[in-house]
Design an enzyme around this catalytic site. Sequence first.
Site, PDB file in Angstrom:
ATOM      1  N   GLY A 141      13.557 -41.451  -5.267  1.00 32.21           N
ATOM      2  CA  GLY A 141      12.209 -41.787  -4.827  1.00 32.21           C
ATOM      3  C   GLY A 141      11.995 -41.045  -3.513  1.00 32.21           C
ATOM      4  O   GLY A 141      12.202 -41.593  -2.431  1.00 32.21           O
ATOM      5  N   CYS A 171      11.370 -38.929  -8.973  1.00 32.13           N
ATOM      6  CA  CYS A 171      10.053 -39.422  -9.371  1.00 32.13           C
ATOM      7  C   CYS A 171       9.091 -39.543  -8.196  1.00 32.13           C
ATOM      8  O   CYS A 171       7.991 -40.041  -8.340  1.00 32.13           O
ATOM      9  CB  CYS A 171      10.173 -40.746 -10.112  1.00 32.13           C
ATOM     10  SG  CYS A 171      10.882 -42.066  -9.101  1.00 32.13           S
ATOM     11  N   LYS A 207       0.836  -1.203   0.000  1.00 40.11           N
ATOM     12  CA  LYS A 207       0.000   0.000   0.000  1.00 40.11           C
ATOM     13  C   LYS A 207       0.872   1.255   0.000  1.00 40.11           C
ATOM     14  O   LYS A 207       0.663   2.174  -0.792  1.00 40.11           O
ATOM     15  CB  LYS A 207      -0.924  -0.017   1.219  1.00 40.11           C
ATOM     16  CG  LYS A 207      -1.991   1.062   1.162  1.00 40.11           C
ATOM     17  CD  LYS A 207      -2.761   1.155   2.467  1.00 40.11           C
ATOM     18  CE  LYS A 207      -3.684  -0.002   2.688  1.00 40.11           C
ATOM     19  NZ  LYS A 207      -4.974   0.141   2.005  1.00 40.11           N
ATOM     20  N   MET A 262      -5.433  -7.820   8.558  1.00 40.75           N
ATOM     21  CA  MET A 262      -4.900  -6.957   9.630  1.00 40.75           C
ATOM     22  C   MET A 262      -5.863  -5.801   9.867  1.00 40.75           C
ATOM     23  O   MET A 262      -6.902  -5.725   9.243  1.00 40.75           O
ATOM     24  CB  MET A 262      -3.508  -6.479   9.229  1.00 40.75           C
ATOM     25  CG  MET A 262      -2.501  -7.606   9.281  1.00 40.75           C
ATOM     26  SD  MET A 262      -0.884  -7.072   8.785  1.00 40.75           S
ATOM     27  CE  MET A 262      -1.054  -6.838   7.048  1.00 40.75           C
ATOM     28  N   TYR A 271      16.117 -33.963 -14.488  1.00 41.28           N
ATOM     29  CA  TYR A 271      14.685 -33.896 -14.784  1.00 41.28           C
ATOM     30  C   TYR A 271      13.864 -34.145 -13.523  1.00 41.28           C
ATOM     31  O   TYR A 271      14.373 -34.669 -12.522  1.00 41.28           O
ATOM     32  CB  TYR A 271      14.296 -34.907 -15.874  1.00 41.28           C
ATOM     33  CG  TYR A 271      14.390 -36.347 -15.447  1.00 41.28           C
ATOM     34  CD1 TYR A 271      13.329 -36.985 -14.792  1.00 41.28           C
ATOM     35  CD2 TYR A 271      15.550 -37.090 -15.678  1.00 41.28           C
ATOM     36  CE1 TYR A 271      13.423 -38.304 -14.378  1.00 41.28           C
ATOM     37  CE2 TYR A 271      15.650 -38.410 -15.287  1.00 41.28           C
ATOM     38  CZ  TYR A 271      14.585 -39.007 -14.630  1.00 41.28           C
ATOM     39  OH  TYR A 271      14.667 -40.300 -14.215  1.00 41.28           O
ATOM     40  N   HIS A 323     -14.815  -9.543   0.350  1.00 41.90           N
ATOM     41  CA  HIS A 323     -13.806 -10.401   0.973  1.00 41.90           C
ATOM     42  C   HIS A 323     -13.815 -11.798   0.355  1.00 41.90           C
ATOM     43  O   HIS A 323     -12.785 -12.342  -0.027  1.00 41.90           O
ATOM     44  CB  HIS A 323     -14.096 -10.476   2.477  1.00 41.90           C
ATOM     45  CG  HIS A 323     -13.166 -11.394   3.210  1.00 41.90           C
ATOM     46  ND1 HIS A 323     -13.489 -12.705   3.458  1.00 41.90           N
ATOM     47  CD2 HIS A 323     -11.933 -11.196   3.693  1.00 41.90           C
ATOM     48  CE1 HIS A 323     -12.483 -13.272   4.095  1.00 41.90           C
ATOM     49  NE2 HIS A 323     -11.520 -12.373   4.251  1.00 41.90           N
ATOM     50  N   ARG A 361      -3.585   2.555   8.543  1.00 44.84           N
ATOM     51  CA  ARG A 361      -3.817   1.256   7.892  1.00 44.84           C
ATOM     52  C   ARG A 361      -2.543   0.437   7.813  1.00 44.84           C
ATOM     53  O   ARG A 361      -1.458   0.985   7.661  1.00 44.84           O
ATOM     54  CB  ARG A 361      -4.288   1.454   6.450  1.00 44.84           C
ATOM     55  CG  ARG A 361      -5.591   2.174   6.299  1.00 44.84           C
ATOM     56  CD  ARG A 361      -5.813   2.383   4.797  1.00 44.84           C
ATOM     57  NE  ARG A 361      -6.749   3.446   4.540  1.00 44.84           N
ATOM     58  CZ  ARG A 361      -8.006   3.248   4.191  1.00 44.84           C
ATOM     59  NH1 ARG A 361      -8.479   2.045   4.041  1.00 44.84           N
ATOM     60  NH2 ARG A 361      -8.802   4.270   3.965  1.00 44.84           N
ATOM     61  N   GLY A 409      -7.903  -7.920   4.338  1.00 41.51           N
ATOM     62  CA  GLY A 409      -8.748  -7.964   5.535  1.00 41.51           C
ATOM     63  C   GLY A 409      -8.141  -8.671   6.726  1.00 41.51           C
ATOM     64  O   GLY A 409      -8.808  -8.848   7.740  1.00 41.51           O
ATOM     65  N   SER A 412      17.327 -42.159  -9.876  1.00 44.29           N
ATOM     66  CA  SER A 412      16.070 -41.420  -9.770  1.00 44.29           C
ATOM     67  C   SER A 412      15.680 -41.401  -8.295  1.00 44.29           C
ATOM     68  O   SER A 412      15.539 -42.454  -7.673  1.00 44.29           O
ATOM     69  CB  SER A 412      14.980 -42.093 -10.599  1.00 44.29           C
ATOM     70  OG  SER A 412      13.762 -41.398 -10.428  1.00 44.29           O
ATOM     71  N   ARG A 415      -2.576  -1.607  -6.405  1.00 47.35           N
ATOM     72  CA  ARG A 415      -1.701  -2.765  -6.194  1.00 47.35           C
ATOM     73  C   ARG A 415      -1.953  -3.752  -7.328  1.00 47.35           C
ATOM     74  O   ARG A 415      -2.988  -3.678  -7.994  1.00 47.35           O
ATOM     75  CB  ARG A 415      -1.981  -3.424  -4.841  1.00 47.35           C
ATOM     76  CG  ARG A 415      -3.402  -3.918  -4.722  1.00 47.35           C
ATOM     77  CD  ARG A 415      -3.679  -4.488  -3.349  1.00 47.35           C
ATOM     78  NE  ARG A 415      -5.079  -4.837  -3.225  1.00 47.35           N
ATOM     79  CZ  ARG A 415      -5.673  -5.101  -2.074  1.00 47.35           C
ATOM     80  NH1 ARG A 415      -5.014  -5.043  -0.960  1.00 47.35           N
ATOM     81  NH2 ARG A 415      -6.950  -5.426  -2.041  1.00 47.35           N
TER      82      ARG A 415
HETATM   83  C1  PEP Z   1       9.156 -43.015  -4.067  1.00 49.45           C
HETATM   84  O1  PEP Z   1       9.383 -43.709  -3.093  1.00 49.45           O
HETATM   85  O2  PEP Z   1       9.352 -41.786  -4.091  1.00 49.45           O
HETATM   86  C2  PEP Z   1       8.583 -43.597  -5.289  1.00 49.45           C
HETATM   87  C3  PEP Z   1       8.436 -42.871  -6.376  1.00 49.45           C
HETATM   88  O3  PEP Z   1       8.151 -44.885  -5.218  1.00 49.45           O
HETATM   89  P1  PEP Z   1       6.775 -45.326  -4.528  1.00 49.45           P
HETATM   90  O4  PEP Z   1       5.990 -44.094  -4.257  1.00 49.45           O
HETATM   91  O5  PEP Z   1       6.126 -46.217  -5.521  1.00 49.45           O
HETATM   92  O6  PEP Z   1       7.270 -46.037  -3.324  1.00 49.45           O
END
Ligand code: PEP
Length: 906
Positions: free
Chosen positions: A790, A855, A25, A104, A875, A464, A93, A102, A788, A342
Amino acid sequence: MKRVFSFGNGVAEGAGLGKETLGGKGAGLAEMTALGVPVPPGFTIETSVCADISRGASLDGIRAEVESALHKLEHDADKRFGDPRNPLLVSVRSGARSSMPGMMDTILNLGLTTRTVPGLSAMSGDRFALDCRRRFLEMYGDVVLRVPRHEFEKAMTEVKRARGLKADGDLTAEDLAEIVRRGEQIVRQRTGHDFPDDPREQLWGAIGAVFRSWDNERARTYRKLHHIPDDWGTAVNVQAMVFGNRGETSATGVAFTRDPSTGERKFYGEFLPNAQGEDVVAGIRTPRPLNADGSGLSLQETMPEAYAELVRIKETLEKRFRDMQDLEFTIEDRKLYLLQTRNGKRTGFAAVRIATDMVDEGLIDPEEAVARVEPEQLVQLLAPIFPQKEKAAAVREGRLMGKGLPAGPGAACGRIALTAETAVAMAAKGEPVVLVREETSPEDIAGMHAAAGILTLRGGMTSHAAVVARGMGKVCVVGAGEIEVDLPRKEVRSKNLKAAEGDWMSIDGTAGEVIVGKLPTQPSEVLQVVIEGKIPLEKSSVSQAFTRILTWADERRRLGIRANADTPHDARVARLFGAEGIGLCRTEHMFFEDGRIGAVREMILAETIEQRRAALAKILPMQREDFLGIFREMGERPVTIRLLDPPLHEFLPHDDATMARTAAELKVPIEKVRERTHALKEANPMLGHRGCRLGITNPEIYEMQVRAIFEAAAAAVKEGIHPNPEIMIPLVGARGEFERLRVLVDEAAKNITAEIGKPVPYKVGTMIEVPRAALRANRIALNCDFFSFGTNDLTQMTYGYSRDDMGTFLPVYIAEGILPEDPFASLDQYGVGELVAIATRRGREVKPKLKIGVCGEHGGDPRSIEFFNHVGLDYVSCSPFRVPIARLAAARAALAEKSVGVSSTA
Ligand code: PEP
Ligand code: MG
């Protein structure tokens, strides 16, 4: 060091200092003043003072600066604080760096004392002066003196009842004098002191209270929900009052430079004649439109000069801030003043549209457009809608309960909750909820968060409910005036329809319609274009904007984006959403499909290796078909297939009926099923016989899976596809586990290649989901093609929290602040993240080009993605519907790393 910044008469000491110092503000007021926009004079106390006060400092450090700013303010306003003839009145204000609508406190009309009320009366009439005093008593009493507001409201209701009056507007000056007298008495009784009658004492009380309101309960909840750091603090703005409630030539209103729901480039807003400050936002009266609509009530029709000036100012402000602005204005006796500008909160639809339009208009470049859209906002564009046909049928059947304003687009269907507490309780039981309120207030925030949709009966697009719902991305309809809520009876009613709390209700936040009962939903317009191909891209402006933002994002991200997909259908959705490969195919999910589980159970119940191989031979063609389907969808893109991970026990029946059916199907005695199920039962299955441990003890299972992968790949090659399978070993903790299974895969590959005569390129890698694997990454990496993470299991094993049982304690941990948030939803960067960083570093020490991805669920979480980008992963892989979100998040992470300011619309 200067901490108080004046603005007024075209000069702003704080111009250019920005939101971090002056709050949103304060920064807006400074910039507007410097641009020559009419702004009442005032001063801003910077945000760092709030942090000092939170740490227990007093206001003494800023006293001298505030005094001198006040002096300047008196000069600019040409009025004096406490002057009985021409008193200066101010508003006090809050204004944080990121808006917290709203949450504060605010105090208006400060400076009214027993000596100055007559001065104001002489200028503007007794009624006006006393009404200002009444409002001031209420706000100051509530915020500073902590006298509950309802006590003042009760006094007012009593006077109205005694005089037989309905509306506040019918109160006479005498009535108001009586209400003021009672209010002063309430303060005396409650606090043991008279209401402060010295304007300076009032001012210091208000400044302290507004700073303290940063730490009130609702502000803290809001910050938590929106990830706003506690140490940012709020600024305090003290500004000369202008009055929108000085009769019919005065007004107050709110405007957006573009439509905050759709993003369309049209000036949009609402106002109330003869009203003060918060009346529009509070949603107490239904406001009128700014633009002429033939009703004769619009601002354009009733005050054309002020309207024309407002239009000129909005052009100036959009050009200056290069973003959609949310403006607050007041007209005092036909003279227009701007009180706030704003960056406006907007829906996901509006965010992509405004960002792409502004690139076309030359206001911003594509990089900034990418930074302007929050990844989570895309979720709204993918959310379901009601099918036109079903909705029309419901309307024909007379189920349309009413219409309101479309404040938050999308379709929501849930059970009616009439209070925020009920909404929270119902949602906790897993029920979808539509929260129905007369109007919402900051106290409703938890209920709004728990609800799938929000309906209010009063208030406009800037109320609001509308503002907060837009910020949360909730479906919302506001101002459905034909509907009423009967709280004692727990009912919602319109002219000829009735629904009780707990009944189903469907609200369409795109059309503003409220329908009793349940309605089915269908895919959003973007889905119909991008995934289903039912609508051509040229016909859908929202899909075009969505596609453009993501194309710009792709040009700027470093991280690759893959998807977790187990079926050809999921793979297709992922590819159409832009996935560059599959990062995790959980083969076991295929086992549960129709007609397959029998063969899997047969394999588990087998007594001899021959029997087991025979059962596996039945599963093999099914798996091969699945993999071939996925290769067909993904073409050359890499497909990471994980070998069997869960404990075998998960595939066996657990209740008597299913055991009996399984025994009959497999032609074995039920005792055998029972006995095997019992034998496989483990105390801690997540730490038990699963993952690579299964592959080592039962190599024939992995051999079958590897064979299915290579046969599918060979079949794909025959079809002219060049698949790139990546075989992934789960739950490795020791190098020996990986080495053993790598040999198994390579051997199988060699044998199958010899049979089919054509080598297929492949990789063998491991998941890093056991803490020991992360620490021993330099050994494991030696003979490994990829890692990867998990992070689901890695989080489980790092914290030692069972993924399946944490529901009994984790919510308490989060509510009590022991953990800042659910580490299974957003990566714990300090603990689990440290393991990710260590494993990445150690893995690449021995193999600099080692490909590394993630993953776990965190692969689709924008803040975790920023972390993965930072530690140098190649990735992220997430569920197909999160792919667009991950693409945008990865681009924003890359931009943030380049330290281009990623401006948040929050
Ligand atoms: C993990 O453990 O992150 C994974 C991708 O395998 P899951 O969720 O199948 O155990
Ligand atoms: Mg796992």
